[in-house]
Design a protein around this motif. Sequence first.
Motif, PDB file in Angstrom:
ATOM      1  N   ARG A  81       0.780  -1.119   0.068  1.00 41.14           N
ATOM      2  CA  ARG A  81      -0.069   0.020  -0.078  1.00 41.14           C
ATOM      3  C   ARG A  81       0.731   1.234   0.005  1.00 41.14           C
ATOM      4  O   ARG A  81       1.697   1.386   1.025  1.00 41.14           O
ATOM      5  CB  ARG A  81      -0.967  -0.014   1.368  1.00 41.14           C
ATOM      6  N   PHE A  82       0.707   2.072  -1.075  1.00 37.27           N
ATOM      7  CA  PHE A  82       1.627   3.304  -1.276  1.00 37.27           C
ATOM      8  C   PHE A  82       0.635   4.525  -0.859  1.00 37.27           C
ATOM      9  O   PHE A  82      -0.127   4.924  -1.632  1.00 37.27           O
ATOM     10  CB  PHE A  82       2.117   3.180  -2.566  1.00 37.27           C
ATOM     11  N   PHE A  83       1.259   5.244   0.178  1.00 35.55           N
ATOM     12  CA  PHE A  83       0.586   6.617   0.500  1.00 35.55           C
ATOM     13  C   PHE A  83       1.488   7.394  -0.100  1.00 35.55           C
ATOM     14  O   PHE A  83       2.740   7.720   0.441  1.00 35.55           O
ATOM     15  CB  PHE A  83       0.315   6.793   2.049  1.00 35.55           C
ATOM     16  N   CYS A  84       1.038   8.454  -1.001  1.00 31.19           N
ATOM     17  CA  CYS A  84       1.815   9.484  -1.433  1.00 31.19           C
ATOM     18  C   CYS A  84       1.703  10.687  -0.968  1.00 31.19           C
ATOM     19  O   CYS A  84       0.388  11.371  -1.082  1.00 31.19           O
ATOM     20  CB  CYS A  84       1.687   9.518  -3.181  1.00 31.19           C
ATOM     21  N   ALA A  85       2.639  11.470  -0.389  1.00 27.41           N
ATOM     22  CA  ALA A  85       2.640  12.728   0.312  1.00 27.41           C
ATOM     23  C   ALA A  85       2.669  13.902  -0.890  1.00 27.41           C
ATOM     24  O   ALA A  85       3.635  13.766  -1.594  1.00 27.41           O
ATOM     25  CB  ALA A  85       3.634  12.933   1.227  1.00 27.41           C
ATOM     26  N   THR A  86       1.649  14.624  -0.803  1.00 23.67           N
ATOM     27  CA  THR A  86       1.640  15.680  -1.983  1.00 23.67           C
ATOM     28  C   THR A  86       0.906  16.937  -1.574  1.00 23.67           C
ATOM     29  O   THR A  86      -0.339  16.544  -0.796  1.00 23.67           O
ATOM     30  CB  THR A  86       1.077  15.017  -3.165  1.00 23.67           C
ATOM     31  N   THR A  87       1.330  18.041  -1.782  1.00 21.57           N
ATOM     32  CA  THR A  87       0.334  19.238  -1.670  1.00 21.57           C
ATOM     33  C   THR A  87      -1.117  19.195  -2.562  1.00 21.57           C
ATOM     34  O   THR A  87      -1.894  19.856  -2.208  1.00 21.57           O
ATOM     35  CB  THR A  87       0.995  20.506  -1.740  1.00 21.57           C
ATOM     36  N   LYS A  88      -0.925  18.331  -3.348  1.00 23.89           N
ATOM     37  CA  LYS A  88      -2.126  18.053  -4.441  1.00 23.89           C
ATOM     38  C   LYS A  88      -3.315  17.224  -3.842  1.00 23.89           C
ATOM     39  O   LYS A  88      -4.212  16.959  -4.359  1.00 23.89           O
ATOM     40  CB  LYS A  88      -1.675  17.696  -5.713  1.00 23.89           C
ATOM     41  N   GLY A  89      -3.026  16.617  -2.761  1.00 21.00           N
ATOM     42  CA  GLY A  89      -4.015  15.507  -2.299  1.00 21.00           C
ATOM     43  C   GLY A  89      -5.246  16.198  -1.545  1.00 21.00           C
ATOM     44  O   GLY A  89      -4.918  17.455  -1.232  1.00 21.00           O
ATOM     45  N   ASP A  90      -6.208  15.511  -1.782  1.00 17.79           N
ATOM     46  CA  ASP A  90      -7.567  15.935  -1.034  1.00 17.79           C
ATOM     47  C   ASP A  90      -7.746  15.638   0.118  1.00 17.79           C
ATOM     48  O   ASP A  90      -8.500  16.180   0.965  1.00 17.79           O
ATOM     49  CB  ASP A  90      -8.818  15.531  -2.006  1.00 17.79           C
ATOM     50  N   LYS A  91      -7.107  14.614   0.578  1.00 18.30           N
ATOM     51  CA  LYS A  91      -7.343  14.088   1.944  1.00 18.30           C
ATOM     52  C   LYS A  91      -6.137  14.240   2.893  1.00 18.30           C
ATOM     53  O   LYS A  91      -5.005  14.337   2.513  1.00 18.30           O
ATOM     54  CB  LYS A  91      -7.536  12.602   1.974  1.00 18.30           C
ATOM     55  N   PHE A  92      -6.455  14.564   4.176  1.00 17.80           N
ATOM     56  CA  PHE A  92      -5.188  14.543   5.261  1.00 17.80           C
ATOM     57  C   PHE A  92      -4.658  13.339   5.531  1.00 17.80           C
ATOM     58  O   PHE A  92      -5.260  12.536   5.527  1.00 17.80           O
ATOM     59  CB  PHE A  92      -5.831  15.523   6.613  1.00 17.80           C
ATOM     60  N   TYR A  93      -3.138  13.501   5.868  1.00 19.55           N
ATOM     61  CA  TYR A  93      -2.723  12.345   6.209  1.00 19.55           C
ATOM     62  C   TYR A  93      -3.442  11.395   7.458  1.00 19.55           C
ATOM     63  O   TYR A  93      -3.285  10.317   7.645  1.00 19.55           O
ATOM     64  CB  TYR A  93      -1.421  12.402   6.740  1.00 19.55           C
TER      65      TYR A  93
END
Length: 163
Positions: A84-96
């Motif tokens: 499972r790959f969680f990608c950190a980005t300022t473009k994401g809609d959901k908070f970590y």
Amino acid sequence: MNIPNPLPESQIHIVLVEPEIPQNTGNIARTCAVTGATLHLIRPFGFTLDDRKLKRAGMDYWHQLPIHYYDSFQELVDRYPTGRFFCATTKGDKFYTDFHYAPGDFFVFGKESKGLPVEILTAHQDSLIRIPMRKTLRSLNLATSVAIISYEALRQLSFPDLL
């Protein structure tokens, strides 16, 4: 959001795609060492592995962490096809904090100057995560972002093997 994960090799995995600043990578290596995370580095790097700034930032922790090197992000994905790959980005809609993490999850971070490539973001669009911040500023330091997200994942896992 629950995404199944069959991979408990390490509690968490930190992936740096084409890191550019040796001090950030050294700091992240130190964070991985003290938390028990596995570090995955995707080439090319913006420094050499014998860079004294890299070594100094990681202090004497380098031998205390599992570290793996890859020539591409796809090589990593191929090695862990059920990861499972969680990608950190300022473009994401959901908070970590909107996701439920499991042992073996991978947290992917892009290079300091540009973030993650569009093709990685597109391939993992259901697991884009972001750290909330003011709209007028670009982003946090990479090492700070890794620490924030790592400790949230470890908190959810009840800080396994940590005092």
